[in-house]
Design a protein around this motif. Structure first.
Motif, PDB file in Angstrom:
ATOM      1  N   ALA A 110       5.833   7.038  -3.990  1.00 54.36           N
ATOM      2  CA  ALA A 110       6.188   7.572  -5.304  1.00 54.36           C
ATOM      3  C   ALA A 110       7.527   7.011  -5.714  1.00 54.36           C
ATOM      4  O   ALA A 110       8.366   6.668  -4.865  1.00 54.36           O
ATOM      5  N   LEU A 111       7.712   6.919  -7.019  1.00 50.37           N
ATOM      6  CA  LEU A 111       9.025   6.589  -7.565  1.00 50.37           C
ATOM      7  C   LEU A 111       9.849   7.869  -7.513  1.00 50.37           C
ATOM      8  O   LEU A 111       9.592   8.821  -8.253  1.00 50.37           O
ATOM      9  N   CYS A 139       9.839  13.898  -7.731  1.00 50.18           N
ATOM     10  CA  CYS A 139       9.031  12.952  -8.489  1.00 50.18           C
ATOM     11  C   CYS A 139       8.001  13.747  -9.267  1.00 50.18           C
ATOM     12  O   CYS A 139       7.840  14.952  -9.059  1.00 50.18           O
ATOM     13  N   GLU A 140       7.312  13.087 -10.167  1.00 53.77           N
ATOM     14  CA  GLU A 140       6.211  13.693 -10.903  1.00 53.77           C
ATOM     15  C   GLU A 140       4.893  13.141 -10.363  1.00 53.77           C
ATOM     16  O   GLU A 140       4.868  12.050  -9.777  1.00 53.77           O
ATOM     17  N   GLN A 173       1.524   6.624  -6.225  1.00 59.87           N
ATOM     18  CA  GLN A 173       0.513   5.564  -6.233  1.00 59.87           C
ATOM     19  C   GLN A 173       0.064   5.271  -4.810  1.00 59.87           C
ATOM     20  O   GLN A 173       0.756   5.554  -3.839  1.00 59.87           O
ATOM     21  N   GLN A 188       2.574  11.644 -11.783  1.00 61.27           N
ATOM     22  CA  GLN A 188       2.291  10.325 -12.341  1.00 61.27           C
ATOM     23  C   GLN A 188       3.071   9.216 -11.652  1.00 61.27           C
ATOM     24  O   GLN A 188       2.760   8.028 -11.810  1.00 61.27           O
ATOM     25  N   HIS A 189       4.074   9.574 -10.873  1.00 59.06           N
ATOM     26  CA  HIS A 189       4.892   8.582 -10.172  1.00 59.06           C
ATOM     27  C   HIS A 189       4.314   8.207  -8.814  1.00 59.06           C
ATOM     28  O   HIS A 189       4.849   7.315  -8.143  1.00 59.06           O
ATOM     29  N   GLN A 213      17.482   6.171  -6.892  1.00 62.88           N
ATOM     30  CA  GLN A 213      16.111   6.149  -7.396  1.00 62.88           C
ATOM     31  C   GLN A 213      15.402   4.918  -6.860  1.00 62.88           C
ATOM     32  O   GLN A 213      15.945   3.814  -6.868  1.00 62.88           O
ATOM     33  N   ARG A 240      11.216   3.523  -4.970  1.00 64.87           N
ATOM     34  CA  ARG A 240       9.888   3.857  -4.466  1.00 64.87           C
ATOM     35  C   ARG A 240       9.975   4.102  -2.958  1.00 64.87           C
ATOM     36  O   ARG A 240      10.534   3.295  -2.219  1.00 64.87           O
TER      37      ARG A 240
END
Length: 314
Positions: free
Chosen positions: A52-53, A37-38, A43, A40-41, A72, A74
């Motif tokens: 994360a996504l 994941c990145e 939360q 930004q993914h 894919q 969360r």
């Protein structure tokens, strides 16, 4: 094991040299599952674990289409056996916030490498100041006057921003002081930005050496990044030539003096940069050079890293 990489976008990887890719490949070779994941993914919602996504991937072995997304969705970070923070610098506000989310994930049970707190506590330029006895004369300041005084003392200096990477923003000023004022203005931004200044080390002609500290141990080979042409920068991103070399006894003594302290703080992987016998930077965010050393010497750095990761998780 299930391993999550928090990294830059997979599409940006240059897999012929990317260290994170080399880690993924060795993990998959040993039968571990890989996901990515990145930052930004990620939360964190009140009452819920940090998530994360995530893309669970399989490496294909095809250089032109190197991964396949199997699933894919969360997922909570605590549900992975390990989370590897491999986001490249700069160490900006978003990187800082990401370490806080990762630290919360740790409180929830996640195992994160390198330690988020240690990432915050060891900014890559400043970290060497703790080990000043192994570093060249160094100054960190916002003061143009202090920089000028340091230049008067040292005569030949290197100036660089604290948040740079890949050799960006690095300047050399010799005894004549040519362009020192303009360089200070560029880096210092009217006193708003701190600057690192170090005595110039002529040994750079033989290379800026990257030593790898893995699980508190020193890899037996280094990558000397040798400046080309009229450059003072050896960074590969700045056109330096990477030449793998055996670790010298002198380098080993310095590295072994530093490595245990950093390992105890949760820094599983550290890139120690040395010019001559002096430490110039301590890189902890996403140290590289695995593939260059492996390709030139045959020493399997990714295997050494995964050995250390498995031992840390045992």
């Amino acid at each position: 094991m299930n391993i999550l990489f928090v990294a830059d976008p997979l599409a940006t990887f240059k897999i012929y040299k990317d260290t994170t890719f080399a880690m993924m490949r060795e993990l998959q070779r040993r039968g571990h599952a890989v996901a990515a994941c990145e930052p930004q993914h990620m939360q964190w919602q009140s009452g819920q674990p940090v998530s994360a996504l995530v893309r669970r991937i399989t490496l294909t072995g095809d250089a032109s289409d190197w991964y396949h997304v199997e699933h894919q969705g969360r997922e909570a970070l605590r549900d992975f056996d390990a989370v590897l923070m491999r986001k490249d610098p700069p160490f900006d506000s978003e990187f800082f916030y990401a370490t806080h989310l990762l630290e919360q994930a740790e409180r929830e049970g996640a195992r994160v490498f390198n330690s988020p707190r240690a990432l915050r506590d060891h900014p890559e330029k400043l970290a060497l100041m703790e080990f000043a006895q192994y570093a060249p004369p160094t100054l960190v300041t916002r003061s143009p006057e202090a920089i000028r005084h340091f230049h008067t003392e040292q005569q030949d200096i290197i100036l660089k921003p604290l948040d740079g990477m890949g050799g960006t923003g690095i300047f050399r000023v010799g005894p004549d002081g040519m362009n020192l004022g303009a360089i200070i203005e560029t880096l210092n931004q009217g006193g708003a930005t701190s600057v690192m200044v170090q005595r110039y080390l002529p040994e750079i002609a033989a290379g800026d050496k990257r030593l790898l500290l893995i699980g508190g141990q020193v890899a037996p080979f280094v990558l000397a990044r040798i400046p080309q042409g009229g450059e003072v920068r050896g960074n590969l991103a700045a056109g330096g030539k990477g030449v793998a070399q055996p670790l010298t006894d002198a380098d080993r003594r310095v590295a072994e003096a530093i490595a245990p302290t950093l390992a105890e703080r949760g820094l599983l992987l550290v890139g120690l940069d040395m010019i001559g016998n002096r430490v110039t930077e301590i890189n902890v965010t996403s140290p590289t050079c695995f593939q260059e050393i492996h390709d030139q010497t045959g020493f399997d750095v990714p295997a050494m890293f995964v050995d250390a990761l498995e031992a840390a998780l045992a």
